[in-house]
Scaffold this motif. Structure first.
Motif, short mmCIF file in Angstrom:
data_model
loop_
_atom_site.label_atom_id
_atom_site.label_comp_id
_atom_site.label_asym_id
_atom_site.label_seq_id
_atom_site.Cartn_x
_atom_site.Cartn_y
_atom_site.Cartn_z
N ALA A 175 0.83 -1.21 0.00
CA ALA A 175 0.00 0.00 0.00
C ALA A 175 0.87 1.26 0.00
N ARG A 176 1.88 1.26 0.85
CA ARG A 176 2.74 2.45 0.94
C ARG A 176 3.50 2.69 -0.35
N LYS A 177 3.99 1.61 -0.95
CA LYS A 177 4.72 1.77 -2.21
C LYS A 177 3.78 2.26 -3.32
N LYS A 178 2.60 1.68 -3.38
CA LYS A 178 1.63 2.08 -4.41
C LYS A 178 1.26 3.56 -4.26
N ARG A 179 1.15 4.03 -3.04
CA ARG A 179 0.84 5.46 -2.84
C ARG A 179 1.96 6.31 -3.40
N LEU A 180 3.22 5.91 -3.10
CA LEU A 180 4.36 6.69 -3.61
C LEU A 180 4.41 6.62 -5.13
N GLN A 181 3.81 5.57 -5.68
CA GLN A 181 3.78 5.44 -7.14
C GLN A 181 2.60 6.16 -7.75
N GLY A 182 1.85 6.87 -6.92
CA GLY A 182 0.79 7.73 -7.45
C GLY A 182 -0.60 7.13 -7.45
N TYR A 183 -0.77 5.96 -6.88
CA TYR A 183 -2.10 5.35 -6.86
C TYR A 183 -2.95 5.92 -5.72
#
Length: 802
Positions: A63-71
């Motif tokens: 979840a944290r990585k996806k947020r940083l990826q703009g999701y």
RNA sequence: GCGGAUAUGGCGGAAUUGGCAGACGCGCCGGAUUUAGGAUCCGGUGGGCAACCCCCGUGCAGGUUCGACCCCUGUUAUCCGCACCA
């Protein structure tokens, strides 16, 4: 440098995240979305154990990585709070289950928050909240209206300790899945859900899902599809006896029949059977056996021959005996079988014991010695018009023959049974049905939902098999909404699995009062992109929720056929002795103590580093120290930090690490992602420095695993803003490669030397360089070279002959 | 019985999917620092051998290949699921 005070730092960032709401999913449906889901816990009195955070941390990193990826990420949490342990605790301590639940939820929530998970707490749901179970009841009513919920008098599993019926899925090895007590059979009128109507779709639609294989296999086995034929035998009384068989090709080898002790024909024939006393005695014996006894393996076959009635084999007109035996189950197929002892192990054992004829119909085995079952490629013998055909062809031909002669037809069967849905307990959703002597079952009007759980004096379950609600006459006795006459409410409640069968939908729009969730929210968020949970739910929650979702799809409530696009499963965390953690074994690790001693980041990192995510892993208190050490060394990087961009000599390694960490998080390989970060950290220390740009990248990569420390380090380094509003680092595939590589040189597959060569060296040059090496030259001197090969970037192999 | 999986140092586990086995971490050994313990730092660590540039080594036995932890055949052990499902 200040010492890293994890207690203060973790608290600081947890408060900051909560205040700013950075992890709240945005209501902007134009953004690319990602829905991460972990199974919501049952808030037990024991609090969180170290198994919970394994799953939660893994998807938290996603979840944290996806947020940083703009999701736009939805990562929610809630409480599956109806259920027996709470109710039992309430009974014992005379506290209302609602209060117990409230206390347990508060404890769980505090524990989860102390671990720094990026849950969107604004969407917290609780299955015991009337605003929630209103919709659980609503779904039940829709099932009822479509004929998929029905009440039926039948023999059900009854847990003697829970004093409550169980679904088939809840009976494990003949005992209660929850408490391990003996399960007996009881004839009761129960609400059932027709999951069998979805059996085929539940199998078929698995093909398009990204579920780990073992989940698919287990669900398919549980549903247990088989194809065969239904064949009609005729009794000497003239009654048809239907059997189901997967081997219609062996029909000529059917030398007797067996019906289950509960078969209805037995009553019909009561006056014709000369040994009815013996039959009744056997029936009685079978009825008193528990599931465990009845399904015990390698048990001797028992049975009684029916005297006075025989059967006629439709294919050859032969008259054959009929037996009753408990090895034939009422609940599967037609409750009766044709027995082909030559080609079925169970029939063979029975035939040997009762000295019945064994007729070989497929050549290839020795049917006097054992049943020849592995005969799919055999040739038919002793089989009239089938003789000489292959088994495969015989199957087709016999089904044609049966169909033409009205003696049978092709048939698919499933092991899956309908879902026993009512429970005789208090702490569950009331079933919103009224039973009227005149009108029958009358569903509550939707406007009357939620039908709230009434207050009761005592939640004690009863031995009579009635729900505690039955004692509340004021609540039970109502007027029929249909005719206005006297009627009664259903007093059983729903099973724990009800609320969890649709909770992931509620997260999409948790405060909606007009629908379980708005169309727009469901359209945007579903299906769940990634769902992680325990293998123990494969044939329970996971199957049930797929069933409900398909139903909701059919009635137009949800836009997708399947609820979850991807399903993974974590291994258990075992005690230090390698055994399952349990209070009685005294090997339980309390996560609170770990957080207190090492901090949440260390706990998270260790749970991800512990081993292969899908496998069980024993806890090791020494290994945690390594993770703590790594984080301390990361904190210490500020001491060797200097200005500058990525140094040339580290560029390739840093790009590779970006690639590896990203891919590993997506593939649940956090253990190797962390190993790569450790390697990179060692490289910084080996080189005596880290540049600001290198450190910046490193902190971002580590953030999903250790969110508190990385935020703090980001702040101390004055990188600007907060990590949660940055972008995930990009890697350049072209920059992942080093200019020169070390290759191995083998002679006849044995390593003789190692060389450093330019990465783009030609095959010929590499081989020439290899041959120039002293040791290699020595090894090939005076021998004939048979073959030379160069595997780019790997090795040179020179094959020689004496 | 059927189905699925796993087997690599003292331990947890890596190995770009046929190409340098043992990454990373723990533990252990040695050293530095310390009054001491702890913590930290540096070096070593699959086995054999006095030692090596030697030999052996991915449960076991074979096979394919220039080359096998990886593919094939057989076998053993462990774990999980289902279990008289006709």
């Amino acid at each position: 440098m200040k010492n890293y005070d994890f207690k203060a730092v973790e608290k600081k960032w947890q408060q900051k995240w909560e205040e700013t709401g950075v992890f709240h999913a945005k209501q902007d449906f134009t953004l690319p979305k990602y829905y991460c889901l972990v199974e919501f816990p049952y808030p037990s009195g024991q609090g969180l154990h170290v198994g919970h955070p394994r799953s939660y941390t893994a998807l938290d990193t996603v979840a944290r990585k996806k947020r940083l990826q703009g999701y736009n990420v939805l990562y929610p949490m809630g409480w599956d709070a109806f259920g027996l342990p709470t109710e039992n605790y309430a009974i014992k301590n005379h506290i209302h289950p609602e209060i117990v639940t409230k206390q347990n939820v508060a404890r769980f929530k505090q524990q989860l928050q102390s671990l720094g998970f990026s849950f969107d707490w604004s969407r917290e749901v609780n299955t015991t909240d009337p605003a929630y179970y209103k919709w659980t009841q609503w779904i039940f009513l829709q099932l009822y209206k479509k004929g998929l919920a029905y009440k039926k008098e039948m023999s059900v599993n009854w847990c003697t300790s829970c004093k409550c019926v169980l679904a088939n899925e809840e009976v494990v090895n003949g005992v209660c899945e929850r408490c391990g007590s003996e399960v007996i059979h009881k004839v009761k009128s129960q609400w059932m859900l027709k999951i069998t109507a979805y059996a085929q779709r539940l199998i078929d639609d698995l093909d398009d899902l990204n579920f780990i294989d073992r989940v698919k296999v287990q669900q398919k086995n549980w549903i247990g599809r088989s194809t065969g034929a239904q064949v009609t035998f005729t009794a000497t009384t003239g009654d048809p006896i239907e059997v189901y068989t997967t081997r219609p090709d062996t029909l000529f080898g059917a030398t007797y029949m067996v019906v289950s002790p509960e078969h209805p024909l037995l009553e019909k024939w009561a006056d014709k059977l000369t040994n009815m006393d013996e039959i009744r005695a056997y029936q009685n014996e079978a009825a008193h056996k528990s599931d465990f006894e009845r399904t015990e393996v390698n048990k001797d076959k028992t049975g009684v021959e029916l005297l006075g009635v025989r059967a006629i084999n439709p294919v050859n007109g032969e008259e054959i005996p009929i037996f009753i035996s408990d090895y034939v189950l009422v609940s599967y197929g037609t409750g009766a079988i044709m027995a082909v002892p030559a080609h079925d192990t169970r029939d063979w054992e029975f035939a040997k014991k009762f000295d019945l004829p064994i007729v070989e119909v497929v050549r290839g085995g020795n049917v006097e010695k054992e049943a020849f079952t592995d005969c799919a490629t055999g040739v038919m013998v002793n089989s009239g018009f089938l003789t000489g055909l292959s088994v495969e062809d015989a199957k087709v031909k016999i089904i044609d023959w049966l169909t033409e002669n009205g003696k049978g037809f092709k048939k698919v069967n499933y092991k899956l049974r309908d879902w026993v849905f009512s429970r005789q307990r208090y702490w569950g959703e009331p079933i919103p049905i009224i039973e009227c002597p005149k009108c029958g079952f009358v569903p509550l009007d939707e406007s009357e939902l939620p039908l709230r759980l009434p207050e009761v004096e005592s939640y004690e379950p009863t031995d009579t098999g009635e729900s505690p609600l039955a004692k509340l006459t004021d609540w039970v006795n109502v007027k029929c909404p249909c005719c206005g006459g006297d009627a009664k409410r259903e007093t059983d409640t729903m099973p724990q699995w009800a609320g969890s069968s649709w909770y992931f939908l509620r997260y999409c729009d948790p405060h909606n009062n007009d629908a379980l969730a708005s169309k727009e929210a469901l359209e945007y968020w579903t299906p769940v992109d990634w769902y992680n949970g325990g293998m123990e739910h494969t044939t329970l929650h996971l199957l049930y929720s797929r069933f409900w979702h398909k139903f909701l799809y059919d009635i137009g409530v949800v836009p997708t056929k399947e609820p979850y696009a991807k399903r993974t499963s974590h291994g258990m965390i075992l005690g230090e002795n390698g055994e399952k953690m349990s209070k009685s074994r005294g090997n339980v690790v309390n996560p609170d103590e770990i957080v207190d001693q090492y901090g949440a980041d260390t706990m998270r990192l260790y749970e991800m580093f512990i081993g292969d995510f899908e496998k069980a892993a024993p806890w090791n208190s020494d290994s945690i120290k390594g993770c703590k050490r790594f984080l301390d060394r990361t904190w210490g990087l500020q001491n060797i930090a200097k200005d500058g961009g990525i140094r040339a000599e580290l560029e390739a390694e840093i790009h590779r690490t970006i690639q590896k960490v990203g891919e590993d998080i997506d593939n649940l390989k956090a253990n190797t992602a962390i190993a790569a970060l450790m390697t990179l950290l060692n490289r910084f220390y080996d080189s005596g420095a880290v540049t600001r740009e290198e450190l910046r990248t490193f902190v971002l990569l580590l953030n999903p695993f250790a969110p508190h420390l990385t935020e703090e380090l980001w702040e101390v380094m004055d990188f600007g803003g907060v990590v949660t509003s940055q972008s995930w680092p990009q890697f350049d595939p072209a920059k992942c490669k080093d200019d020169s590589v070390e290759i191995a040189v083998q002679v006849c597959g044995k390593i003789k030397a190692r060389l450093t060569v330019p990465a783009d060296v030609s095959s010929a040059d590499a081989i020439a360089l290899a041959k120039a090496d002293e040791k290699v030259a020595e090894a090939i001197d005076g021998k004939t070279i048979v073959k030379e090969l160069y595997v780019p970037g790997r090795l040179v192999n020179i094959v020689v002959k004496m």
